[in-house]
Scaffold this motif. Structure first.
Motif, mmCIF file in Angstrom:
data_model
loop_
_atom_site.group_PDB
_atom_site.id
_atom_site.type_symbol
_atom_site.label_atom_id
_atom_site.label_comp_id
_atom_site.label_asym_id
_atom_site.label_seq_id
_atom_site.Cartn_x
_atom_site.Cartn_y
_atom_site.Cartn_z
ATOM 1 N N VAL A 173 -9.415 -10.954 1.253
ATOM 2 C CA VAL A 173 -9.060 -9.547 1.405
ATOM 3 C C VAL A 173 -9.774 -8.945 2.606
ATOM 4 C CG1 VAL A 173 -9.149 -7.263 0.325
ATOM 5 C CG2 VAL A 173 -8.614 -9.276 -1.060
ATOM 6 N N SER A 174 -11.060 -9.212 2.718
ATOM 7 C CA SER A 174 -11.861 -8.613 3.789
ATOM 8 C C SER A 174 -11.319 -8.951 5.168
ATOM 9 C CB SER A 174 -13.307 -9.098 3.677
ATOM 10 O OG SER A 174 -13.839 -8.829 2.403
ATOM 11 N N ILE A 175 -10.863 -10.191 5.358
ATOM 12 C CA ILE A 175 -10.389 -10.606 6.670
ATOM 13 C C ILE A 175 -9.085 -9.910 7.037
ATOM 14 C CG2 ILE A 175 -9.092 -12.653 5.896
ATOM 15 C CD1 ILE A 175 -10.189 -14.105 8.389
ATOM 16 N N VAL A 176 -8.279 -9.549 6.051
ATOM 17 C CA VAL A 176 -7.042 -8.821 6.330
ATOM 18 C C VAL A 176 -7.366 -7.409 6.805
ATOM 19 C CG1 VAL A 176 -4.891 -7.946 5.355
ATOM 20 C CG2 VAL A 176 -5.731 -10.201 4.698
ATOM 21 N N LYS A 177 -8.303 -6.760 6.139
ATOM 22 C CA LYS A 177 -8.707 -5.431 6.600
ATOM 23 C C LYS A 177 -9.325 -5.501 7.997
ATOM 24 C CE LYS A 177 -8.971 -2.311 2.786
ATOM 25 N NZ LYS A 177 -9.758 -1.288 2.064
ATOM 26 N N ALA A 178 -10.074 -6.560 8.260
ATOM 27 C CA ALA A 178 -10.648 -6.730 9.595
ATOM 28 C C ALA A 178 -9.552 -6.934 10.632
ATOM 29 C CB ALA A 178 -11.616 -7.910 9.595
ATOM 30 N N GLY A 179 -8.491 -7.658 10.259
ATOM 31 C CA GLY A 179 -7.379 -7.865 11.175
ATOM 32 C C GLY A 179 -6.697 -6.564 11.534
ATOM 33 N N LEU A 180 -6.508 -5.686 10.549
ATOM 34 C CA LEU A 180 -5.921 -4.373 10.822
ATOM 35 C C LEU A 180 -6.817 -3.548 11.737
ATOM 36 C CD1 LEU A 180 -4.468 -3.606 7.307
ATOM 37 C CD2 LEU A 180 -3.193 -3.341 9.439
ATOM 38 N N LYS A 181 -8.112 -3.600 11.496
ATOM 39 C CA LYS A 181 -9.046 -2.888 12.365
ATOM 40 C C LYS A 181 -8.965 -3.413 13.788
ATOM 41 C CE LYS A 181 -13.965 -1.756 12.876
ATOM 42 N NZ LYS A 181 -15.328 -1.930 12.279
ATOM 43 N N ALA A 182 -8.814 -4.722 13.940
ATOM 44 C CA ALA A 182 -8.776 -5.339 15.265
ATOM 45 C C ALA A 182 -7.558 -4.917 16.075
ATOM 46 C CB ALA A 182 -8.822 -6.861 15.135
ATOM 47 N N ILE A 183 -6.460 -4.536 15.405
ATOM 48 C CA ILE A 183 -5.270 -4.105 16.141
ATOM 49 C C ILE A 183 -5.175 -2.577 16.214
ATOM 50 C CG2 ILE A 183 -3.997 -6.195 15.525
ATOM 51 C CD1 ILE A 183 -2.312 -4.345 13.617
ATOM 52 N N ARG A 194 -5.611 -0.310 13.641
ATOM 53 C CA ARG A 194 -5.088 0.346 12.433
ATOM 54 C C ARG A 194 -6.107 0.195 11.305
ATOM 55 N NH1 ARG A 194 0.222 1.774 12.612
ATOM 56 N NH2 ARG A 194 1.356 1.142 14.480
ATOM 57 N N ASP A 195 -7.289 0.710 11.527
ATOM 58 C CA ASP A 195 -8.423 0.522 10.633
ATOM 59 C C ASP A 195 -8.116 1.045 9.225
ATOM 60 O OD1 ASP A 195 -10.866 0.193 9.457
ATOM 61 O OD2 ASP A 195 -11.984 1.441 10.875
ATOM 62 N N PRO A 196 -8.141 0.163 8.203
ATOM 63 C CA PRO A 196 -7.887 0.594 6.819
ATOM 64 C C PRO A 196 -9.157 0.965 6.065
ATOM 65 C CG PRO A 196 -7.970 -1.770 6.873
ATOM 66 C CD PRO A 196 -8.266 -1.296 8.284
ATOM 67 N N GLY A 197 -10.278 1.047 6.780
ATOM 68 C CA GLY A 197 -11.535 1.361 6.124
ATOM 69 C C GLY A 197 -12.180 0.148 5.491
ATOM 70 N N PRO A 198 -13.281 0.359 4.797
ATOM 71 C CA PRO A 198 -14.037 -0.764 4.226
ATOM 72 C C PRO A 198 -13.394 -1.305 2.956
ATOM 73 C CG PRO A 198 -15.028 1.307 3.556
ATOM 74 C CD PRO A 198 -13.905 1.664 4.510
ATOM 75 N N VAL A 199 -13.847 -2.479 2.550
ATOM 76 C CA VAL A 199 -13.506 -2.990 1.231
ATOM 77 C C VAL A 199 -14.470 -2.403 0.216
ATOM 78 C CG1 VAL A 199 -12.466 -5.145 2.045
ATOM 79 C CG2 VAL A 199 -14.932 -5.057 1.585
ATOM 80 N N ARG A 200 -14.016 -2.284 -1.020
ATOM 81 C CA ARG A 200 -14.883 -1.813 -2.093
ATOM 82 C C ARG A 200 -15.682 -2.978 -2.681
ATOM 83 N NH1 ARG A 200 -11.124 2.348 -5.739
ATOM 84 N NH2 ARG A 200 -11.420 4.208 -4.444
#
Length: 302
Positions: free
Chosen positions: A262-272, A274-280
């Motif tokens: 999960v964390s790497i997907v959120k990091a991928g969005l941040k990298a392009i 489209r930052d989805p914020g942190p994981v809980r």
């Protein structure tokens, strides 16, 4: 959307699970989430799953699940929205009904909380969720919820809205037996982390489609890979596995961090951008060096 219509839609293309967008204080950011779903729905996914595993269902309250589903449905256009559902017997049927009322086109029933159960118990639990709604339900085989072929057949006999089987356990023999026994009664979905790595094998034993986490931040590459798998374009599949998916999995699997899927997907969005914020918690975000590795991999394949 009738359960049969949903079943056909799911089988028609690639699936994905939007991440749930959080503020820095870990509260749900509905505005940014709506923008994310609106963007993702423009890349031809057959359906999107709101508040699923990649959407951190395990960390959401039932009220938050309903809010996420309602927001996704408002922005998805013609793309079907399915909701994550789970927990125990006192919550799951009520949550399924609440997400149906919020506009969900279907339900993905995630493993129940904590305890195991025998086949009779799983039958009763799954049936209670199916009976609570009129929309289509997909059962998710993984971890402490492994439904065997005979149990699945009995469920299909009494639950006409049970329309899908998703595998996240990786037991190829079991999946093959399920597909062989149930035939076209169900839609079959590959659900292993980074499902592209398993896509060819699953297709060979009868899996209808799979869910792509990478679609969150590289939707065009994910669709290119899906097209290659479905058309048996072995050269393109090999190239994309070697140049992107295998290196991606190597980053995902650094250390003993199971939640990195999960964390790497959120990091991928941040990298392009489209930052989805942190994981809980209890998940952790990628470390700076790992994030840089992912940035470089995305840039190389964009």
């Amino acid at each position: 959307m009738t359960p049969n219509d949903l079943k056909k839609a799911l089988a028609s293309g690639l699936l994905s699970f939007p991440t749930t967008v959080f503020n820095d204080d870990y509260s749900f950011n509905e505005g940014r989430y709506r923008k994310q779903v609106a963007w993702q729905s423009g890349f031809g996914a057959a359906a999107l799953f709101a508040a699923g595993g990649t959407g951190e269902f395990f960390s959401l309250s039932p009220d938050e699940v309903v809010a996420v589903v309602r927001a996704a449905k408002a922005e998805a256009g013609n793309t079907p929205i399915l909701s994550g559902c789970g927990y125990g017997a006192g919550i799951a049927p009520k949550l399924a009904r609440a997400t149906q009322d919020a506009g969900a086109d279907g339900i993905l029933l995630l493993p129940h909380y904590l305890v195991g159960g025998d086949q009779e118990g799983l039958f009763n639990h799954i049936r209670s969720v199916c009976d609570a709604v009129e929309i289509g339900v997909i059962v998710y085989n993984r971890d402490n919820s492994i439904v065997l072929p005979d149990t699945l057949a009995k469920l299909c006999d009494v639950c006409p809205n049970l329309i899908g089987f998703k595998d996240g356990a990786g037991d190829i023999d079991l999946v093959a037996r399920v597909c062989n026994k149930m035939g076209d009664r169900l839609t079959y979905i590959g659900g292993m982390p980074t499902a592209e790595v398993y896509a060819q094998g699953y297709k060979a034993i009868g899996m209808t489609t799979y869910s792509s986490a990478v679609f969150n931040f590289m939707p065009e590459l994910a669709q290119k890979f899906y097209a290659a798998v479905t058309s048996d374009d072995a050269a393109t599949v090999k190239s994309l596995l070697e140049n992107f998916f295998y290196p991606y999995v190597a980053i995902r699997d650094r250390g003993a961090k199971r939640g990195y899927a999960v964390s790497i997907v959120k990091a991928g969005l941040k990298a392009i951008g489209r930052d989805p914020g942190p994981v809980r918690a209890p998940l952790c975000d990628l470390r700076p060096d790992e994030y840089k590795m992912l940035q470089d991999l995305i840039a190389k394949n964009s």
